[in-house]
Write a protein that holds these residues in place. Sequence first.
Motif, PDB file in Angstrom:
ATOM      1  N   LEU A 153      34.072 -20.911   0.912  1.00  0.00           N
ATOM      2  CA  LEU A 153      34.369 -21.230  -0.478  1.00  0.00           C
ATOM      3  C   LEU A 153      33.426 -22.294  -1.025  1.00  0.00           C
ATOM      4  O   LEU A 153      33.313 -22.479  -2.241  1.00  0.00           O
ATOM      5  N   PHE A 154      32.736 -22.982  -0.117  1.00  0.00           N
ATOM      6  CA  PHE A 154      31.804 -24.038  -0.505  1.00  0.00           C
ATOM      7  C   PHE A 154      30.358 -23.651  -0.181  1.00  0.00           C
ATOM      8  O   PHE A 154      29.472 -24.498  -0.121  1.00  0.00           O
ATOM      9  N   GLY A 155      30.127 -22.346   0.043  1.00  0.00           N
ATOM     10  CA  GLY A 155      28.823 -21.859   0.455  1.00  0.00           C
ATOM     11  C   GLY A 155      27.735 -22.123  -0.578  1.00  0.00           C
ATOM     12  O   GLY A 155      27.978 -22.157  -1.785  1.00  0.00           O
ATOM     13  N   THR A 156      26.507 -22.299  -0.079  1.00  0.00           N
ATOM     14  CA  THR A 156      25.349 -22.569  -0.926  1.00  0.00           C
ATOM     15  C   THR A 156      24.623 -21.274  -1.273  1.00  0.00           C
ATOM     16  O   THR A 156      24.955 -20.211  -0.744  1.00  0.00           O
ATOM     17  N   GLY A 203      27.416 -29.304  -8.897  1.00  0.00           N
ATOM     18  CA  GLY A 203      28.148 -28.415  -9.789  1.00  0.00           C
ATOM     19  C   GLY A 203      29.416 -27.877  -9.146  1.00  0.00           C
ATOM     20  O   GLY A 203      29.850 -28.320  -8.080  1.00  0.00           O
ATOM     21  N   ASP A 204      30.001 -26.889  -9.782  1.00  0.00           N
ATOM     22  CA  ASP A 204      31.244 -26.283  -9.310  1.00  0.00           C
ATOM     23  C   ASP A 204      30.915 -25.184  -8.302  1.00  0.00           C
ATOM     24  O   ASP A 204      30.920 -23.998  -8.619  1.00  0.00           O
ATOM     25  N   ASN A 209      31.228 -19.444  -6.175  1.00  0.00           N
ATOM     26  CA  ASN A 209      31.576 -18.500  -5.114  1.00  0.00           C
ATOM     27  C   ASN A 209      32.754 -17.613  -5.506  1.00  0.00           C
ATOM     28  O   ASN A 209      32.799 -16.434  -5.143  1.00  0.00           O
ATOM     29  N   LEU A 210      33.692 -18.155  -6.254  1.00  0.00           N
ATOM     30  CA  LEU A 210      34.791 -17.324  -6.747  1.00  0.00           C
ATOM     31  C   LEU A 210      34.263 -16.246  -7.696  1.00  0.00           C
ATOM     32  O   LEU A 210      34.752 -15.110  -7.691  1.00  0.00           O
ATOM     33  N   ARG A 251      41.529 -23.408  -2.045  1.00  0.00           N
ATOM     34  CA  ARG A 251      42.411 -22.314  -1.641  1.00  0.00           C
ATOM     35  C   ARG A 251      43.338 -21.922  -2.791  1.00  0.00           C
ATOM     36  O   ARG A 251      43.613 -20.727  -2.988  1.00  0.00           O
ATOM     37  N   GLN A 252      43.822 -22.895  -3.518  1.00  0.00           N
ATOM     38  CA  GLN A 252      44.701 -22.592  -4.646  1.00  0.00           C
ATOM     39  C   GLN A 252      43.950 -21.817  -5.716  1.00  0.00           C
ATOM     40  O   GLN A 252      44.489 -20.867  -6.310  1.00  0.00           O
ATOM     41  N   ARG A 253      42.704 -22.192  -5.955  1.00  0.00           N
ATOM     42  CA  ARG A 253      41.905 -21.467  -6.953  1.00  0.00           C
ATOM     43  C   ARG A 253      41.667 -20.022  -6.498  1.00  0.00           C
ATOM     44  O   ARG A 253      41.676 -19.100  -7.319  1.00  0.00           O
ATOM     45  N   LEU A 254      41.450 -19.840  -5.205  1.00  0.00           N
ATOM     46  CA  LEU A 254      41.262 -18.489  -4.690  1.00  0.00           C
ATOM     47  C   LEU A 254      42.545 -17.680  -4.849  1.00  0.00           C
ATOM     48  O   LEU A 254      42.503 -16.507  -5.266  1.00  0.00           O
TER      49      LEU A 254
END
Length: 325
Positions: A153-156, A203-204, A209-210, A251-254
Amino acid sequence: MEFAIAIAILTLGFISAEVGLRLFFGFGNPLLYIPDKNIGYLLSPNQRVRRMGNRIAINQYSMRSPQINPTPAPKTLRIMLVGDSVANGGWWTDREQTISQLMQQQWSDRRKTIEVLNASANSWGPRNELAYLQRFGLFGSRVLVLLLNTDDLFGTPPTSIPVGRDRNYPESKPPLALMEVYSRFFSPSQPIPELQALQNEGGDRVGINLSAIEEIAAIATQNNTHFILALTPLLREIGQPGSRDYEQKARQRLLELTQKQNIPYLDFLPLFNCQENPKNLYRDHIHLSPEGNQYIARSLWEAILNLPLSEEEPKKDLTSEIPST
């Protein structure tokens, strides 16, 4: 004379060590990678290696799967698993113990053939996986499974910087197995400044990623393919104190995304927490053990069996045939 004997002994020892490292451990024959402008990197196609006794085969589309046709044969149910090293299994997993192969082994309906494709690579994130699907498509798959872990979820952004520069992403084979052993275990790794700068992306990042996950879901919809999203936790997220604050927010955003898009979603954190010995599901802090792979394979099958597949591809109760933990 004594000098000649010493040289002969050293030469024999060198040859024995080289042959032993190649035959018994697979050193000198690592999996190779190729750079890609959009995907970042891919496993080099058409490879077959054995590492630490584990068999690894990469097909013509850089999947950890046997050679395939672009479209499935008649009476074949094709499922596509996309992910990172958790899905891939890496050098530590024999081909028969990968999640995709464990899923395929459960199919016993002789009226149909099943193929579970494994499009994955170490350290891929949603943006790498999206780029792969944009390049190659779904190969006629009826089900697309995206298997992520919390770190993804934090991938570049996708990058080819590590290829040929990071010892974990070689682009050519070393001249000697002894040289690979030295490089991996005795030579200090050198930081790559360009990669470190990329990993500091601001940034976000979660939002980006979402968005990639949304695009993957859209590709599935466009191809009339069922889509399942699954997320495995890091080992330290199991039990108390659980996920860190920033991980809980991601996780909540996902979860909200899957609810908004009506995406079937498997969050393995609560499922793992219900296991008597959840640590047995892991081989390290992120990657799964053979027992963990079996659990994932069984759970994914249960999710697939709940999909509204057509009458031509009837649902079949396989849960009793899949190993339980």
